[in-house]
Design a protein around this motif. Structure first.
Motif, mmCIF file in Angstrom:
data_model
loop_
_atom_site.group_PDB
_atom_site.id
_atom_site.type_symbol
_atom_site.label_atom_id
_atom_site.label_comp_id
_atom_site.label_asym_id
_atom_site.label_seq_id
_atom_site.Cartn_x
_atom_site.Cartn_y
_atom_site.Cartn_z
ATOM 1 N N GLU A 1 2.467 1.658 3.347
ATOM 2 C CA GLU A 1 3.583 0.747 3.607
ATOM 3 C C GLU A 1 4.854 1.196 2.904
ATOM 4 O O GLU A 1 5.953 1.052 3.441
ATOM 5 C CB GLU A 1 3.198 -0.668 3.173
ATOM 6 N N SER B 1 0.853 -1.181 0.000
ATOM 7 C CA SER B 1 0.000 0.000 0.000
ATOM 8 C C SER B 1 0.894 1.238 0.000
ATOM 9 O O SER B 1 2.097 1.168 0.269
ATOM 10 C CB SER B 1 -0.893 0.012 1.246
ATOM 11 N N ALA C 1 4.639 -2.371 -6.642
ATOM 12 C CA ALA C 1 3.637 -1.514 -6.004
ATOM 13 C C ALA C 1 3.347 -0.289 -6.863
ATOM 14 O O ALA C 1 2.189 0.090 -7.076
ATOM 15 C CB ALA C 1 4.120 -1.084 -4.617
ATOM 16 N N ASP D 1 -8.337 -5.070 -1.552
ATOM 17 C CA ASP D 1 -9.198 -3.972 -1.142
ATOM 18 C C ASP D 1 -9.653 -3.159 -2.340
ATOM 19 O O ASP D 1 -10.779 -2.646 -2.373
ATOM 20 C CB ASP D 1 -8.501 -3.070 -0.109
ATOM 21 N N ARG D 2 -8.811 -3.040 -3.350
ATOM 22 C CA ARG D 2 -9.207 -2.320 -4.560
ATOM 23 C C ARG D 2 -10.271 -3.110 -5.313
ATOM 24 O O ARG D 2 -11.231 -2.548 -5.819
ATOM 25 C CB ARG D 2 -7.973 -2.106 -5.450
ATOM 26 N N ARG E 1 -4.970 -5.034 -5.725
ATOM 27 C CA ARG E 1 -5.042 -5.529 -4.355
ATOM 28 C C ARG E 1 -6.475 -5.920 -4.028
ATOM 29 O O ARG E 1 -7.441 -5.492 -4.648
ATOM 30 C CB ARG E 1 -4.585 -4.429 -3.389
ATOM 31 N N PHE F 1 -0.145 0.936 -8.416
ATOM 32 C CA PHE F 1 -0.722 2.260 -8.176
ATOM 33 C C PHE F 1 -1.137 2.891 -9.506
ATOM 34 O O PHE F 1 -2.212 3.498 -9.617
ATOM 35 C CB PHE F 1 0.288 3.184 -7.482
ATOM 36 N N GLU G 1 -4.269 1.264 -10.864
ATOM 37 C CA GLU G 1 -5.450 1.663 -10.113
ATOM 38 C C GLU G 1 -5.834 3.111 -10.397
ATOM 39 O O GLU G 1 -6.999 3.494 -10.253
ATOM 40 C CB GLU G 1 -5.195 1.466 -8.620
#
Length: 397
Positions: A178, A175, A312, A348-349, A346, A316, A319
């Motif tokens: 993180e 994330s 990551a 959660d996404r 992810r 990003f 997304e």
């Protein structure tokens, strides 16, 4: 020896052992013996008939070809290719550690599929990583494919289905919080390195090889034109592919951190390295790894690799709405397959998208119900329309 019989093509003679030997003159004019002897004269003559047909069809294969040691041919294979230094180093490492111990002293013509199968099985039992084993197999297959084109072997013995596929475990994307935790946990000298690797989607070598003139903080861009690789010491060379030569737009979120880093830690001058060790020397993995391990432990992220920062950042970007082509450009990949690896969202996404879809569907359902209440006659007309016969399809003419 007795009993020699001449034929229009080749001849058969009886050996002292009582077996029969077939000989023929090849297209190159050389007299050659069959690779085996025969129990009967008829069997030897049948072999000569097949060999003659092979020559007539143009399928004759020089039995002396392929009498080259694999290690010698593979080294020549590496030398003849225009490889990036890091790739050449990787291939030589795979040859030295994984291929030459088994195949190095074998002649190309003697390497058969059972040998390849046994080699792979032994490597798996010795706990060689799946990714490393797949790379070694692909290199073996590539070298032998060239030998096949050079007519040194009849066929490539690397025929094991799926042996060259890397089944890397899918890793969860970090994330944003993180990423910043890790950036806060490393020494200040390396904070910007963590942020740029993530939000610039840079590989380790691309970040460590970055020079000041390729970091434009006014335009918020980082340009990849040179990479660092470790071969003995740290060396610099061009990116591994044309697609890797790229310019990446950076978010304003990290510009202040990058500017502070350049002012405090980068080597001077336009060709000065942006990221260096405490003595101003090129940064090495071994030197940085101690700080990275401590940062992982202190943030509760013990399994995170430095390359996961790039993963990551790619996530990003996906997304945020980047298209596949935009992702490929940002990442420096020329194939869609490689780019798609970084499109996995992810959990959660994914949940957020599912919730958004459900909310939209619920709104449309509510709006439809409101229309029915306001104009029931119109709704009846719409329902009746489904009972009407379909219009005739348009004429094919």
């Amino acid at each position: 020896m007795a009993g020699k019989k001449n034929r229009s093509f080749g001849n058969v003679r009886t050996l002292a052992s009582g077996r029969f030997q077939a000989r023929y003159r090849g297209p190159d004019g050389r007299l050659r013996n069959a690779s085996m002897t025969f129990a009967t004269k008829k069997a030897a003559e049948r072999w000569l008939t097949l060999k003659e047909a092979e020559i007539v069809r143009g399928d004759w294969f020089d039995p002396d070809s392929g009498s080259v040691r694999f290690a010698e041919y593979a080294e020549q294979w590496v030398e003849e290719r225009d490889l990036a230094p890091r790739s050449a180093d990787l291939y030589r490492s795979l040859l030295r550690l994984h291929l030459n111990p088994t195949f190095g002293d074998m002649l190309l013509k003697d390497i058969k599929e059972p040998h390849v199968r046994a080699w792979r099985a032994s490597r798996r039992k010795s706990k060689v990583g799946k990714s490393t084993l797949a790379k070694a197999y692909r290199l073996l297959r590539a070298v032998l494919n060239t030998a096949l084109r050079d007519k040194l072997i009849r066929e490539n013995p690397c025929q094991l289905e799926g042996a060259g596929q890397e089944e890397s475990e899918e890793r969860p994307a970090l994330s944003v919080a993180e990423v910043f935790k890790l950036a806060d946990a490393v020494p200040p000298r390396y904070r910007a390195l963590v942020l740029l690797a993530a939000f610039g989607s840079l590989r380790w070598g691309e970040a460590v090889g970055l020079r000041r003139r390729f970091l434009d903080l006014d335009a918020r861009t980082v340009t990849v034109r040179e990479v660092a690789y470790e071969l003995g010491g740290v060396r610099f060379g061009p990116p591994k592919s044309k697609a890797s030569r790229r310019t990446v737009q950076l978010p304003g979120l990290i510009v202040d951190d990058l500017q502070a880093h350049v002012d405090a830690f980068a080597n001077p001058g336009p060709d000065g390295l942006v990221f260096v060790g405490e003595r101003g020397n090129p940064l090495r993995r071994a030197n940085f790894s101690q700080y990275w391990q401590r940062a992982r432990a202190s943030t509760g992220l013990p399994g995170v690799r430095f390359h996961d920062l790039r993963h990551a950042g790619n996530t990003f970007a996906a997304e945020a709405g980047a298209s596949l082509r935009e992702l490929m450009t940002r990442m420096g990949h020329s194939s869609t397959r490689a780019a798609l690896v970084y499109l996995h969202a992810r959990d959660d996404r994914a949940r957020e998208l599912a919730d958004s879809l459900g909310e939209r569907a619920a709104r449309e359902l509510a709006e439809s119900a409101d229309r029915v209440e306001e104009d029931p006659d119109e709704a009846d007309k719409e329902a009746a329309a489904f009972d009407e016969p379909d219009e005739d399809p348009p004429s094919a003419n």
